[in-house]
Write a protein that holds these residues in place. Structure first.
Motif, mmCIF file in Angstrom:
data_model
loop_
_atom_site.group_PDB
_atom_site.id
_atom_site.type_symbol
_atom_site.label_atom_id
_atom_site.label_comp_id
_atom_site.label_asym_id
_atom_site.label_seq_id
_atom_site.Cartn_x
_atom_site.Cartn_y
_atom_site.Cartn_z
ATOM 1 N N ARG A 103 0.837 -1.183 0.000
ATOM 2 C CA ARG A 103 0.000 0.000 0.000
ATOM 3 C C ARG A 103 0.879 1.243 0.000
ATOM 4 O O ARG A 103 1.736 1.408 0.882
ATOM 5 N N SER B 208 1.116 5.464 0.095
ATOM 6 C CA SER B 208 0.398 6.625 0.616
ATOM 7 C C SER B 208 1.075 7.897 0.134
ATOM 8 O O SER B 208 2.296 7.935 -0.028
ATOM 9 N N CYS B 209 0.282 8.911 -0.054
ATOM 10 C CA CYS B 209 0.806 10.213 -0.472
ATOM 11 C C CYS B 209 -0.009 11.289 0.233
ATOM 12 O O CYS B 209 -1.232 11.350 0.065
ATOM 13 N N THR C 227 -4.975 13.160 1.214
ATOM 14 C CA THR C 227 -4.170 11.948 1.106
ATOM 15 C C THR C 227 -4.753 11.029 0.036
ATOM 16 O O THR C 227 -5.974 10.924 -0.105
ATOM 17 N N PHE D 186 -4.217 7.026 -1.586
ATOM 18 C CA PHE D 186 -3.623 5.718 -1.352
ATOM 19 C C PHE D 186 -3.681 4.882 -2.632
ATOM 20 O O PHE D 186 -4.554 5.070 -3.470
ATOM 21 N N CYS E 137 3.547 9.964 -6.951
ATOM 22 C CA CYS E 137 2.262 10.577 -6.642
ATOM 23 C C CYS E 137 2.146 11.887 -7.421
ATOM 24 O O CYS E 137 3.138 12.613 -7.594
#
Length: 117
Positions: free
Chosen positions: A18, A20-21, A76, A78, A94
């Motif tokens: 996974r 995330s950003c 955010t 994902f 991202c």
């Protein structure tokens, strides 16, 4: 605007990862958030994007395996990657698009995802 990316690493084929950003964009309106990737020797390509009010858009190669999601409150995005394949090995980036107070796009630092066979 700054983007903080996390979640890359080494994973075995068939596994999950996974990404995330988090976007530090308090004074901007984010229109879209997404993920791109660049494999060695190849051009950067779209993986998945989600635009305000629209359904997510996926590259054919990841449909059914990857899921993009957003938390608009926390700016955010994902990327849940399942059933990973060696050909998913790439640097993942991202990207966000803003439309207020002006239109622009921003890139986070890449994070390497390596899928071993």
């Amino acid at each position: 605007v700054q983007l903080q990316v996390s979640g890359g690493g080494l994973v075995q084929a068939g596994g999950s990862r996974r990404l995330s950003c988090v976007a530090s964009a308090s004074f901007f309106r984010i229109k879209a958030m997404g993920w791109y990737r660049q494999a060695p020797g190849k051009q950067r390509e779209l993986v998945a994007t989600v635009t305000n009010g629209d359904r997510p858009n996926y590259a054919d190669s990841v449909k059914g395996r990857f899921t993009i999601s957003r938390n608009n409150t926390k700016n955010t995005v994902f990327l849940q990657m399942n059933s990973l394949k060696p050909e998913d090995t790439a640097v993942y980036y991202c990207n966000i698009l803003t439309d207020w107070p002006y239109a622009n796009d921003y890139w986070g630092q890449g994070t390497l995802v390596t899928v071993s066979s």
